[in-house]
Write an enzyme that holds these catalytic residues in place. Structure first.
Site, PDB file in Angstrom:
ATOM      1  N   SER A 160     -12.053  72.760  66.026  1.00 33.70           N
ATOM      2  CA  SER A 160     -11.075  72.481  67.074  1.00 33.70           C
ATOM      3  C   SER A 160     -11.788  72.304  68.402  1.00 33.70           C
ATOM      4  CB  SER A 160     -10.080  73.639  67.195  1.00 33.70           C
ATOM      5  OG  SER A 160      -9.246  73.483  68.333  1.00 33.70           O
ATOM      6  N   TYR A 209      -8.199  82.377  68.246  1.00 32.16           N
ATOM      7  CA  TYR A 209      -8.308  81.121  67.486  1.00 32.16           C
ATOM      8  C   TYR A 209      -9.608  80.406  67.846  1.00 32.16           C
ATOM      9  CZ  TYR A 209      -7.093  76.339  66.003  1.00 32.16           C
ATOM     10  OH  TYR A 209      -7.084  75.091  65.428  1.00 32.16           O
ATOM     11  N   ALA A 210      -9.878  80.306  69.137  1.00 33.06           N
ATOM     12  CA  ALA A 210     -11.089  79.617  69.593  1.00 33.06           C
ATOM     13  C   ALA A 210     -12.342  80.276  69.028  1.00 33.06           C
ATOM     14  CB  ALA A 210     -11.137  79.603  71.120  1.00 33.06           C
ATOM     15  N   ALA A 211     -12.334  81.596  68.948  1.00 34.22           N
ATOM     16  CA  ALA A 211     -13.502  82.310  68.438  1.00 34.22           C
ATOM     17  C   ALA A 211     -13.789  81.936  66.988  1.00 34.22           C
ATOM     18  CB  ALA A 211     -13.285  83.810  68.556  1.00 34.22           C
ATOM     19  N   THR A 252       1.517  66.912  45.147  1.00 37.17           N
ATOM     20  CA  THR A 252       1.327  65.854  44.160  1.00 37.17           C
ATOM     21  C   THR A 252       0.959  64.555  44.863  1.00 37.17           C
ATOM     22  OG1 THR A 252       2.943  66.829  42.651  1.00 37.17           O
ATOM     23  CG2 THR A 252       2.356  64.535  42.289  1.00 37.17           C
ATOM     24  N   LYS A 265     -13.043  79.130  65.494  1.00 39.59           N
ATOM     25  CA  LYS A 265     -13.522  77.753  65.423  1.00 39.59           C
ATOM     26  C   LYS A 265     -14.947  77.633  65.971  1.00 39.59           C
ATOM     27  CE  LYS A 265      -9.821  75.994  63.571  1.00 39.59           C
ATOM     28  NZ  LYS A 265      -9.829  75.416  62.206  1.00 39.59           N
ATOM     29  N   GLY A 325      -6.416  73.043  52.089  1.00 43.06           N
ATOM     30  CA  GLY A 325      -5.299  72.666  52.949  1.00 43.06           C
ATOM     31  C   GLY A 325      -4.715  71.326  52.581  1.00 43.06           C
ATOM     32  N   ALA A 326      -4.732  71.011  51.291  1.00 46.97           N
ATOM     33  CA  ALA A 326      -4.380  69.659  50.839  1.00 46.97           C
ATOM     34  C   ALA A 326      -2.894  69.350  50.877  1.00 46.97           C
ATOM     35  CB  ALA A 326      -4.899  69.452  49.410  1.00 46.97           C
ATOM     36  N   SER A 327      -2.050  70.352  51.115  1.00 49.04           N
ATOM     37  CA  SER A 327      -0.613  70.121  50.989  1.00 49.04           C
ATOM     38  C   SER A 327       0.037  69.496  52.214  1.00 49.04           C
ATOM     39  CB  SER A 327       0.101  71.441  50.655  1.00 49.04           C
ATOM     40  OG  SER A 327      -0.070  72.384  51.697  1.00 49.04           O
TER      41      SER A 327
END
Length: 225
Positions: A123, A135-137, A39, A139, A10-12
């Site tokens: 999260s 989503y919670a599941a 970059t 995480k 997830g570096a962008s």
């Protein structure tokens, strides 16, 4: 002189980009994974273009890397109340948050050196929030995996932890997909900053945090009180 090498997904953008910037500033060599071009004007940064949805290609893509730390920060958020769940969205979040974490950890753990590190960006919602059950599941699953792997890797001095922020000032915060579930402002009166999450990650990667493993560090600005 410095052999510290972090692989950051997830570096962008968002939290991932903040972590890359912080680690480079701290003297780390960083390999950033993302689909989009990125970059960082720094000689210690390398970009690995990889679509993490291609699960079968992950192990091969990182086969030539020997990092001392893994930071899985790539993420997505889809919200819906019970009765209106989108199961494809749920599967996509599980794939990115959980399956990718497992595949990266499985590929890299045998090559991590004594004292290596794994950190997953979780999260605060892992404990459950209305409208974000899927989503919670995912995480919450990260916490279970981190604790399990922390037990396995402790004899090698490798720590595994989760950094779990509340609503953070990233592009995800303004995603139209979450319009029906408005993020709540923490009691401190503002949202969490990406650099604050990055600072916590940097600490857990440091030698001073060698005795901290299998834990979830919640950065919530008082939201959990």
């Amino acid at each position: 002189m410095d052999k510290r090498h972090a692989l950051v997904t997830g570096a962008s953008s968002g939290i991932g980009a903040a972590i890359v910037e912080r680690l480079l500033r701290d003297g780390w060599r960083v390999t950033g994974i993302s689909r989009r071009p990125v970059t960082f004007d720094h000689p210690a940064f390398d970009h690995l273009s990889l679509d993490l949805n291609d699960l079968g290609g992950i192990a091969n893509a990182v086969s030539g890397l020997t990092p001392t730390a893994l930071v899985h920060a790539a993420g997505m958020l889809k919200v819906a109340p019970l009765g209106s769940l989108d199961h494809d969205d749920g599967a996509a979040m599980w794939r990115l948050h959980v399956d990718v974490a497992a595949r990266l950890a499985d590929a890299l753990a045998p090559r991590l050196p004594q004292g290596g590190r794994m950190i997953f960006i979780g999260s605060r919602t892992a404990s459950g929030v209305a409208g974000r059950g899927q989503y919670a599941a995912t995480k919450a699953a990260l916490v279970a995996m981190a604790r399990s792997w922390a037990s396995e890797l402790a004899p090698r001095g490798i720590t595994v932890n989760v950094v779990a922020p509340a609503a953070t000032e990233t592009p995800m915060l303004n995603d139209p997909a979450r319009a029906n579930v408005t993020p709540k402002l923490p009691p401190i009166g503002r949202f969490i900053r990406p650099d604050e999450v990055a600072a916590a990650v940097a600490f857990l990667l440091s030698g001073e945090a060698a005795a901290i493993t299998g834990q979830q560090l919640v950065i919530c600005g008082g939201s959990s009180l």
